[in-house]
Design an enzyme around this catalytic site. Structure first.
Site, PDB file in Angstrom:
ATOM      1  N   TYR A 311       0.847  -1.191   0.000  1.00 59.94           N
ATOM      2  CA  TYR A 311       0.000   0.000   0.000  1.00 59.94           C
ATOM      3  C   TYR A 311       0.889   1.250   0.000  1.00 59.94           C
ATOM      4  O   TYR A 311       1.764   1.403   0.838  1.00 59.94           O
ATOM      5  CB  TYR A 311      -0.880  -0.030   1.248  1.00 59.94           C
ATOM      6  CG  TYR A 311      -2.049   0.933   1.289  1.00 59.94           C
ATOM      7  CD1 TYR A 311      -2.168   2.002   0.408  1.00 59.94           C
ATOM      8  CD2 TYR A 311      -3.050   0.779   2.244  1.00 59.94           C
ATOM      9  CE1 TYR A 311      -3.239   2.866   0.462  1.00 59.94           C
ATOM     10  CE2 TYR A 311      -4.135   1.643   2.311  1.00 59.94           C
ATOM     11  CZ  TYR A 311      -4.221   2.692   1.427  1.00 59.94           C
ATOM     12  OH  TYR A 311      -5.286   3.562   1.493  1.00 59.94           O
ATOM     13  N   CYS A 312       0.669   2.128  -0.976  1.00 63.33           N
ATOM     14  CA  CYS A 312       1.357   3.424  -1.047  1.00 63.33           C
ATOM     15  C   CYS A 312       2.876   3.220  -1.058  1.00 63.33           C
ATOM     16  O   CYS A 312       3.392   2.498  -1.898  1.00 63.33           O
ATOM     17  CB  CYS A 312       0.897   4.309   0.112  1.00 63.33           C
ATOM     18  SG  CYS A 312       1.458   6.026   0.026  1.00 63.33           S
ATOM     19  N   VAL A 313       3.620   3.837  -0.116  1.00 66.86           N
ATOM     20  CA  VAL A 313       5.079   3.744  -0.145  1.00 66.86           C
ATOM     21  C   VAL A 313       5.567   2.318   0.061  1.00 66.86           C
ATOM     22  O   VAL A 313       6.648   1.948  -0.423  1.00 66.86           O
ATOM     23  CB  VAL A 313       5.716   4.673   0.905  1.00 66.86           C
ATOM     24  CG1 VAL A 313       5.451   6.131   0.558  1.00 66.86           C
ATOM     25  CG2 VAL A 313       5.225   4.362   2.303  1.00 66.86           C
ATOM     26  N   GLY A 315       4.096  -0.171  -1.261  1.00 66.59           N
ATOM     27  CA  GLY A 315       3.984  -0.733  -2.600  1.00 66.59           C
ATOM     28  C   GLY A 315       5.177  -0.362  -3.459  1.00 66.59           C
ATOM     29  O   GLY A 315       5.673  -1.177  -4.254  1.00 66.59           O
ATOM     30  N   PHE A 340      -1.783  -1.144  -3.939  1.00 63.48           N
ATOM     31  CA  PHE A 340      -2.806  -0.160  -3.595  1.00 63.48           C
ATOM     32  C   PHE A 340      -2.195   1.232  -3.740  1.00 63.48           C
ATOM     33  O   PHE A 340      -1.268   1.594  -3.024  1.00 63.48           O
ATOM     34  CB  PHE A 340      -3.284  -0.322  -2.152  1.00 63.48           C
ATOM     35  CG  PHE A 340      -4.064  -1.575  -1.856  1.00 63.48           C
ATOM     36  CD1 PHE A 340      -4.530  -2.407  -2.858  1.00 63.48           C
ATOM     37  CD2 PHE A 340      -4.352  -1.915  -0.535  1.00 63.48           C
ATOM     38  CE1 PHE A 340      -5.248  -3.554  -2.567  1.00 63.48           C
ATOM     39  CE2 PHE A 340      -5.083  -3.054  -0.231  1.00 63.48           C
ATOM     40  CZ  PHE A 340      -5.525  -3.879  -1.241  1.00 63.48           C
TER      41      PHE A 340
END
Length: 579
Positions: A311-313, A315, A340
């Site tokens: 998710y986000c960073v 990811g 994500f």
């Protein structure tokens, strides 16, 4: 603040009524109490150095600056009203109260503001001689100015605030001042009612056990709720800039609970909020942590591969991890990767790039020189600035002018539950990824001594973006489609960085778009996409099952703590509660 007896005996003043002696006495008391509160707050800021109390700051310049700012705001409004009588009929929830339309003066203020706002914002694109970077900065600055100058943000141009001030005889302003001073002391603005939520009590409640921990993270294994589960387990890597329980909010919103109910053996990483003991960590450490987690799960369940979510960073880091595994010939450890709202190409990274100038980087260094740790409240303030209307000015009006408590809201409680960051790694992340965009350049980034190349990643990938995402814009997330070499599925979800992800099917909210025609650009994708109502989660779980459909009984090591790695403590664990 006056007590109930004072409030009931004083004469109620209404618009057009000449104030009596008791009214003047009351408002004198209100003013005096406000001054007392400010001086008490100043006194609380005294620090003792060598036994001598010294003020942290003289309150008079602060108060004078505040008064001048409000005065200038009202002066600007006086100028704005000149020459504008009726314009700007756009709907805006800031002006939802009937007074904004029923009163001719405030109706004119509202319409003039909306018309002028449109003119100011529109003028940015008409200015000649600006490169795109300069225009981006000007657009953001203009938008911020327009939002700050909303008449709803000033007591004397907001009819709701004026009405409440008369109704409460100024208690709303005293309550608001108390709220503001409390927020200043805490170092951040309150967005959800204090005490309404608590991790482990009514948030992050999905049953599970912490089965493994290091100085950097804890690993949670959630208890199965179905007789059989997918043989290939799933691990979630949440961003270390936030608490993991964004994916495990109240039970009806919990992605964790929903996924477990779909028959998935689910693991979650809970990153430790940085302190001096982990101030030295780097990209190598986060990549090594992700690989370590994958190996622990494989060993715990005796499986060859693991599904992953970043998710986000996290990811972004997952992409680096996959590239490293590919370079080492160990890509088969990961069955699939779901991203994500994650970016790997930062050329179109949106408004966050406005906070990456040399002066900001220098400030970050100054703030973290002694501890090596960046206070998470600075990051929270930056993200709030990206949505100033909703995450700043909305609360200025409600908390400070109306004098009310914010509404209890689990997501905003999470938003204010900040985590500290390893300062060196944070600055390196901004420099190498956002400013230099090195991750997309083959071999430009070296992890654990190995140059990595995202184009070597053949792991099946599910890439989700939020159509209104202001942190990871969909144009930026889309670029992953042209970099990863394996099979990919792109899904564009309604809403933004958080609500676009945390959208349980039962809520029946938003929508998502799918285009299976292999379009060459995001614009082509949107133009040919089919819209589907509701949550994209069911689409994702079917995709996940399709990668490895085999199932096993949910017993033995599938029960948290029953395998080689024993239970350390109940979920959600200690790390998510550390400050």
């Amino acid at each position: 603040m006056t007590d109930k007896a004072d409030s009931t005996t004083a004469t109620d003043a209404s618009p057009g009524t000449i104030p009596g002696l008791e009214d003047w006495q009351h408002w004198t008391l209100v003013t005096g109490r406000a001054q007392q509160m400010l001086m008490e707050a100043w006194a609380d800021g005294l620090v003792k150095e060598g036994g001598i109390a010294k003020p942290l700051a003289d309150p008079l310049p602060m108060l004078t600056a505040g008064a001048e700012a409000w005065s200038k705001g009202l002066e600007v409004w006086g100028q704005m009203l000149t020459g504008f009588a009726k314009a700007g009929e756009a709907k805006d929830r800031r002006f939802g109260a009937a007074e904004w339309r029923d009163n001719p003066l405030f109706d004119t203020i509202r319409q003039s503001y909306l018309a002028i706002s449109d003119q100011l914002l529109g003028s940015v694109d008409k200015i000649e001689g600006l490169d795109e970077a300069a225009r981006h900065r000007l657009r953001f600055a203009t938008k911020s100015f327009v939002e700050a100058m909303s008449p709803a943000n000033f007591a004397l141009t907001n009819p709701e605030v004026m009405h409440r001030t008369i109704e409460t005889r100024g208690d709303n302003l005293l309550n608001g001042l108390s709220n503001m001073l409390g927020d200043i002391k805490a170092g951040q603005m309150s967005q959800s009612k204090a005490g309404a939520f608590e991790v482990g009590r009514n948030l992050a409640m999905t049953p599970g056990k912490v089965i493994y921990e290091t100085r950097l993270f804890q690993l949670i294994h959630y208890a199965p709720t179905t007789e059989k589960v997918l043989e290939t387990p799933l691990v979630v890597f949440p961003p270390w800039i936030n608490r993991f329980y964004i994916l495990d909010l109240t039970p009806e919103k919990s992605f964790v609970r929903w996924t477990v109910e779909q028959g998935v053996s689910l693991f979650m990483v809970s990153w430790k909020s940085a302190d001096e003991s982990i101030a030295d960590v780097t990209l190598d450490d986060y990549v090594a942590a992700q690989i370590e987690v994958v190996d622990v799960i494989r060993e715990q369940l005796d499986v060859s591969k693991v599904h992953t979510i970043g998710y986000c960073v996290a990811g972004t880091t997952l992409a680096a991890t996959l590239a490293l595994l590919a370079a080492r010939g160990e890509a088969d450890k990961v069955a699939s990767a779901t991203f994500f709202t994650a970016q790997v190409d930062f050329e179109k990274a949106g408004d966050l790039t406005l906070f990456l100038g040399d002066e900001v980087m220098e400030l970050l260094g100054q703030l973290t020189t002694e501890s090596g740790v960046l206070d998470g409240r600075y990051m929270a303030a930056t993200f709030n600035l990206l949505r100033g209307r909703d995450l700043i000015w909305n609360y200025v009006v409600n908390n400070y002018l109306m004098g009310q408590e914010p509404t209890p809201f689990d997501l905003l409680h999470w938003n204010g539950d900040t985590t500290n960051l390893p300062a060196g790694w944070h600055r390196n992340y901004l420099e190498t990824l956002y400013r230099q965009n090195l991750l997309v350049k083959p071999g430009a980034i070296v992890v654990d001594g190995t140059p990595i190349d995202l184009k070597k990643i053949e792991t099946p990938a599910y890439i989700q973006a939020g159509r209104e995402d202001h942190i990871a814009p969909p144009e930026s997330v889309w670029r992953m489609m042209g970099l990863l070499a394996g099979p990919k599925r792109f899904v564009l979800a309604g809403s933004g960085h958080i609500a676009g992800v945390v959208n349980p099917p039962a809520a029946g909210k938003y929508q998502y778009w799918i285009n299976d025609a292999s379009p060459a650009s995001l614009d082509e994708y949107v133009a040919g996409a089919a819209e589907h109502k509701g949550s994209w989660w069911p689409d994702w779980i079917e995709w996940l099952r399709g990668r490895a459909p085999g199932t096993v009984k949910a017993d033995g090591a599938r029960v948290p703590g029953a395998g080689k790695y024993k239970a350390i403590e109940d979920a959600p664990g200690r790390y998510v509660k550390s400050r």
